[in-house]
Design an enzyme around this catalytic site. Structure first.
Site: not given
Length: 399
Positions: A277, A326, A237, A204, A178, A9, A89, A16, A328-330, A380
């Site tokens: 963050d 990130g 953004r 997401h 995404h 990526n 990607r 990455k 949404g999961e945590n 992904e």
């Protein structure tokens, strides 16, 4: 010696990567090179170890050499021939490429043709594809496109209300991004719910954030548009704003590139609070920081508005709402803030379930909730690895 899949990526100043064992699709290692063009930093995790080092990276070529060198030095691979495929990607290739495919000259030309729409992504991604093709000429090279999953969106959802001749000339439409994350969530939720052709509202929420209405298992609408700028408030953004704002700022003396940088790199949560963050913003919120409170309100309200919009588009027939990536999961705090702002649908969270630790997924809604609500960890890279492996197998069968 086992065959490996390398998933890449690439960004404007970073690369990455993940390495999968081809047979089991198990992740062997992951890492990144960042601060390319500046001073260069490499890190990699494997076997509960973490390696970090500074490495001169005046271009993406040195970054890729660093990755391959460290894979060999740390016995992730014994020989480069073990890497049988490299999956990339890639953000955008327009309307014609609807699935992952080999990086032929025709495909690379399509990526090049759309640099004008995604200059920060397509240009470095194309460079990295070509570098790997030179360094690993025997490995199968495959591109997986972020926008491809959204090519099922109906015309009424991808068309902007501008002069149709201008739109056609400059390829202006909603593309969406995404896509590999939404593909994964759709596939995973089909297993979780034991049902095909799902209707889902997927949030997401990472540093880059978007939403997708999935209807009968296919993308029906999505919040990002011609570029990844449209839609939700993100890390840096701005998301949805009055489009004449850019014209106004240019007339006030700002240059187009400065306006672009403002909206993409200096806005969103960063512009509102000084940090992108969400963990830092949550901490500031709890300390009664007014900028953080305003940012959370705007962020959550925007997501809630899209939930209502997509529930309407899916005609109130929704199998689940899913939070992923990130934030949404945590971030249980942000999920609560979002759900609290959805007033037209009776959505209820279970505090006990919401705060449970989990590896793969968890149901976080109360039984009284109109729709079930889940947190699901996205992958992904696994989607790209599966596509890459299928193409490799198909090539071997056809020989």
């Amino acid at each position: 010696m086992s065959n490996k899949l390398l998933i890449i990526n690439a960004g404007s100043s970073s690369v990455k990567f993940k390495v999968f064992e081809a047979e089991t699709k198990k992740v062997i290692t992951s890492g990144l090179c960042e601060r390319i063009f500046v001073d260069g930093h490499f890190e990699m995790k494997f076997n509960d170890k973490k390696i970090e080092l500074n490495y001169a990276m005046p271009s993406h070529t040195e970054a890729i050499n660093c990755i391959l060198e460290q894979l060999k030095n740390n016995n992730i691979i014994n020989d480069f021939s073990e890497i049988i495929g490299v999956g990339h990607r890639v953000v955008l290739a327009g309307e014609k490429i609807s699935e992952s495919c080999e990086t032929t000259e025709q495909v690379k030309q399509a990526v090049k043709d759309h640099i004008k729409l995604a200059p920060l992504h397509n240009e470095p991604e194309l460079k990295v594809v070509e570098i790997f093709e030179k360094l690993l000429p025997k490995a199968v090279s495959v591109a997986s496109f972020d926008n491809a999953y959204h090519l099922t969106i109906p015309v009424q959802n991808y068309t902007y209300a501008i002069d149709k001749n201008v739109a056609k000339k400059y390829e202006i439409r909603r593309y969406g991004f995404h896509g590999n994350s939404y593909r994964f969530i759709n596939k995973r939720m089909s297993i979780i719910l034991n049902k095909n052709d799902l209707n889902l509202i997927v949030c997401h929420l990472g540093n880059g954030a978007s939403m997708c209405a999935i209807k009968n298992g296919k993308s029906f609408d999505t919040s990002m548009g011609l570029t990844p700028l449209e839609g939700l408030v993100m890390g840096t953004r701005c998301g949805d704003v009055d489009p004449s704002m850019s014209i106004y700022l240019i007339r006030q003396g700002m240059k187009p590139d400065e306006v672009d940088a403002l909206f993409n790199k200096k806005s969103g949560l960063l512009g509102l609070t000084g940090t992108s963050d969400m963990r830092d913003i949550t901490s500031k919120y709890e300390s009664n920081d007014q900028d953080a409170k305003l940012a959370v309100h705007i962020y959550a309200n925007r997501v809630a508005s899209y939930i209502i919009k997509y529930a309407n588009e899916l005609e109130n027939d929704v199998d689940a709402i899913v939070f992923t990536a990130g934030v949404g999961e945590n971030s249980t705090f942000i999920i609560q803030q979002i759900i609290n702002k959805v007033k037209l649908i009776n959505l209820k969270l279970s505090n006990e379930s919401l705060n449970k630790k989990y590896d793969d997924y968890k149901l976080i809604s109360d039984k009284a909730s109109t729709y079930p609500i889940y947190c699901v960890r996205t992958d992904e890279e696994l989607m790209i690895a599966e596509d890459l492996l299928k193409i490799i197998k198909d090539k071997n069968v056809s020989k």
